[in-house]
Design a protein around this motif. Structure first.
Motif, PDB file in Angstrom:
ATOM      1  N   ALA A  37       0.683  -1.267   0.190  1.00  0.00           N
ATOM      2  CA  ALA A  37       0.052   0.001  -0.064  1.00  0.00           C
ATOM      3  C   ALA A  37       0.942   1.312   0.094  1.00  0.00           C
ATOM      4  O   ALA A  37       1.424   1.515   0.761  1.00  0.00           O
ATOM      5  CB  ALA A  37      -0.691   0.013   1.113  1.00  0.00           C
ATOM      6  N   ALA A  38       0.787   1.714  -1.001  1.00  0.00           N
ATOM      7  CA  ALA A  38       1.592   3.085  -1.275  1.00  0.00           C
ATOM      8  C   ALA A  38       1.304   4.200  -0.181  1.00  0.00           C
ATOM      9  O   ALA A  38       2.147   5.065   0.135  1.00  0.00           O
ATOM     10  CB  ALA A  38       1.822   3.478  -2.676  1.00  0.00           C
ATOM     11  N   ASP A  39      -0.058   4.257   0.069  1.00  0.00           N
ATOM     12  CA  ASP A  39      -0.530   5.437   0.921  1.00  0.00           C
ATOM     13  C   ASP A  39      -1.563   4.669   1.993  1.00  0.00           C
ATOM     14  O   ASP A  39      -2.611   4.145   1.438  1.00  0.00           O
ATOM     15  CB  ASP A  39      -1.439   6.353  -0.012  1.00  0.00           C
ATOM     16  CG  ASP A  39      -1.801   7.299   0.781  1.00  0.00           C
ATOM     17  OD1 ASP A  39      -2.105   7.282   2.299  1.00  0.00           O
ATOM     18  OD2 ASP A  39      -2.377   8.325   0.412  1.00  0.00           O
ATOM     19  N   ALA A  40      -1.184   4.379   3.272  1.00  0.00           N
ATOM     20  CA  ALA A  40      -1.820   3.899   4.051  1.00  0.00           C
ATOM     21  C   ALA A  40      -3.438   4.351   4.154  1.00  0.00           C
ATOM     22  O   ALA A  40      -4.363   3.625   4.511  1.00  0.00           O
ATOM     23  CB  ALA A  40      -1.244   3.976   5.566  1.00  0.00           C
ATOM     24  N   ASP A  41      -3.404   5.480   4.174  1.00  0.00           N
ATOM     25  CA  ASP A  41      -4.951   6.183   4.286  1.00  0.00           C
ATOM     26  C   ASP A  41      -5.831   5.839   3.519  1.00  0.00           C
ATOM     27  O   ASP A  41      -7.123   5.797   3.281  1.00  0.00           O
ATOM     28  CB  ASP A  41      -4.715   7.649   4.683  1.00  0.00           C
ATOM     29  CG  ASP A  41      -4.294   8.184   5.770  1.00  0.00           C
ATOM     30  OD1 ASP A  41      -4.772   7.737   6.964  1.00  0.00           O
ATOM     31  OD2 ASP A  41      -3.351   8.783   5.897  1.00  0.00           O
ATOM     32  N   VAL A  46       1.465   8.520  11.167  1.00  0.00           N
ATOM     33  CA  VAL A  46       1.571   7.520   9.882  1.00  0.00           C
ATOM     34  C   VAL A  46       0.069   7.166   9.343  1.00  0.00           C
ATOM     35  O   VAL A  46      -0.112   6.675   8.316  1.00  0.00           O
ATOM     36  CB  VAL A  46       2.194   6.044  10.164  1.00  0.00           C
ATOM     37  CG1 VAL A  46       3.842   6.422  10.451  1.00  0.00           C
ATOM     38  CG2 VAL A  46       1.841   5.268  11.315  1.00  0.00           C
ATOM     39  N   LEU A  47      -0.914   7.422  10.185  1.00  0.00           N
ATOM     40  CA  LEU A  47      -2.197   7.257   9.801  1.00  0.00           C
ATOM     41  C   LEU A  47      -3.260   8.534  10.265  1.00  0.00           C
ATOM     42  O   LEU A  47      -3.175   9.108  11.412  1.00  0.00           O
ATOM     43  CB  LEU A  47      -2.701   6.090  10.691  1.00  0.00           C
ATOM     44  CG  LEU A  47      -3.952   5.415  10.031  1.00  0.00           C
ATOM     45  CD1 LEU A  47      -3.373   4.517   8.475  1.00  0.00           C
ATOM     46  CD2 LEU A  47      -4.361   4.003  10.665  1.00  0.00           C
ATOM     47  N   ARG A  48      -3.947   8.917   9.331  1.00  0.00           N
ATOM     48  CA  ARG A  48      -4.723  10.277   9.525  1.00  0.00           C
ATOM     49  C   ARG A  48      -6.144  10.063   9.570  1.00  0.00           C
ATOM     50  O   ARG A  48      -7.225  10.477  10.116  1.00  0.00           O
ATOM     51  CB  ARG A  48      -4.563  11.197   8.770  1.00  0.00           C
ATOM     52  CG  ARG A  48      -2.974  11.758   8.598  1.00  0.00           C
ATOM     53  CD  ARG A  48      -2.473  13.000   7.790  1.00  0.00           C
ATOM     54  NE  ARG A  48      -0.974  13.279   8.108  1.00  0.00           N
ATOM     55  CZ  ARG A  48      -0.592  13.922   8.736  1.00  0.00           C
ATOM     56  NH1 ARG A  48      -1.550  14.590   9.809  1.00  0.00           N
ATOM     57  NH2 ARG A  48       0.554  14.265   9.034  1.00  0.00           N
TER      58      ARG A  48
END
Length: 300
Positions: free
Chosen positions: A177-181, A200-202
């Motif tokens: 996953a390149a972008d966790a959100d 790291v997570l929004r």
């Protein structure tokens, strides 16, 4: 003579599902005593942790160093041992690899919380952080919850891909996953297990999300955006691993949340935690979890 288990043997003696069961048993065992842990600052920014615990049969002390400066080098950030004594005779009976115990018991604590609290326990799973804890949580959730699909986000594509390759070797469907959100909408199970030096997570997370945040274990460390913590508090529930987390959970403290009355995993095991919406399980660590691991290892 005591038995000495290296990292591999320690991990093999501590399957997550078995340790999770032992943790649940420990939380209702009135003979368990866990004194306050000692944290001693070391030159260079590291810390020495001295963590004793005992029950009616054994006493343990976990001695580990946490050295953030080792990140990115060949030296591990966590080093040390768990020494197990017979409580009646005082004899040393077992020595376990400290980092392996930390990895296995932390994942087992998250597994137990997910088994009791996760609205959608079979995933897909998002893991943010592809180090030792990421691998341990991947294996624990696959074995204990039946997770079959995993998304991995990490600071580098190489580390994320390495964990994805391990997941595929276990027969799971996995991808980087390149972008966790960006994948939160697909993943009701989330684990953050990073060095906790930055957010790291929004979010936002799903209404049926279960988030296990394990990376931040001091007031200054953080993985989750303050707005995300406040959103989960408003829509669902926040549960701590132990009361100690009330003064250690950097994610929650930096979000300005009232943590003094938050329930703990002991309340969950007792059946006293109910309600709907997303769940944030904040884990900071406790020598009681190491005691549970030692009990499990002695039987193994």
């Amino acid at each position: 003579m005591p038995r000495f288990l290296d990292a591999r043997a320690t991990a093999q003696a501590l399957p997550a599902a078995a340790v999770a069961q032992e943790i649940a048993a420990l939380l209702v065992d009135r003979s368990v005593q866990v004194p306050e842990r000692l944290v001693q600052a070391l030159p260079g920014g590291g810390s020495l942790f001295v963590m004793p615990a005992l029950d009616g049969h054994i006493a343990i002390t976990k001695l580990i160093t946490f050295t953030p400066a080792n990140a990115g080098t060949e030296r591990p950030t966590i080093q040390g041992d768990v020494v197990v004594f017979d409580a009646a005779t005082g004899q040393r009976v077992l020595v376990l690899d400290g980092p392996a115990v930390t990895a296995q018991r932390t994942a087992a604590v998250s597994l137990l919380a997910a088994q009791r609290l996760a609205p959608s326990a079979d995933g897909p799973l998002l893991i943010v952080g592809a180090g030792v804890q990421g691998r341990a949580h991947l294996e624990a959730f696959a074995a204990g919850l039946g997770v079959r699909e995993v998304h991995v986000a990490s600071r580098t594509v190489q580390s994320a891909q390495a964990l994805v390759d391990h997941a595929r070797a276990l027969g799971l469907h996995a991808q980087v996953a390149a972008d966790a959100d960006a994948v939160l909408a697909r993943c009701p199970l989330v684990v953050t297990c990073t060095p906790a030096s930055q957010v790291v997570l929004r979010g936002p997370v799903r209404d049926d999300a279960f988030v296990a945040a394990v990376g931040a274990f001091t007031p200054k460390m953080v993985e989750l955006a303050p707005a995300l913590c406040r959103d989960i508090a408003a829509r669902g529930r926040i549960v701590l691993d132990t009361p100690d987390a009330r003064h250690e959970a950097g994610d929650l403290l930096q979000a300005g949340l009232e943590v003094g009355t938050l329930p703990t995993l002991r309340d969950v095991v007792a059946g006293d935690v109910r309600g709907g919406g997303p769940v944030l399980f904040k884990s900071c660590g406790w020598a009681g979890w190491d005691l549970a691991a030692a009990r499990c290892a002695l039987r193994a």
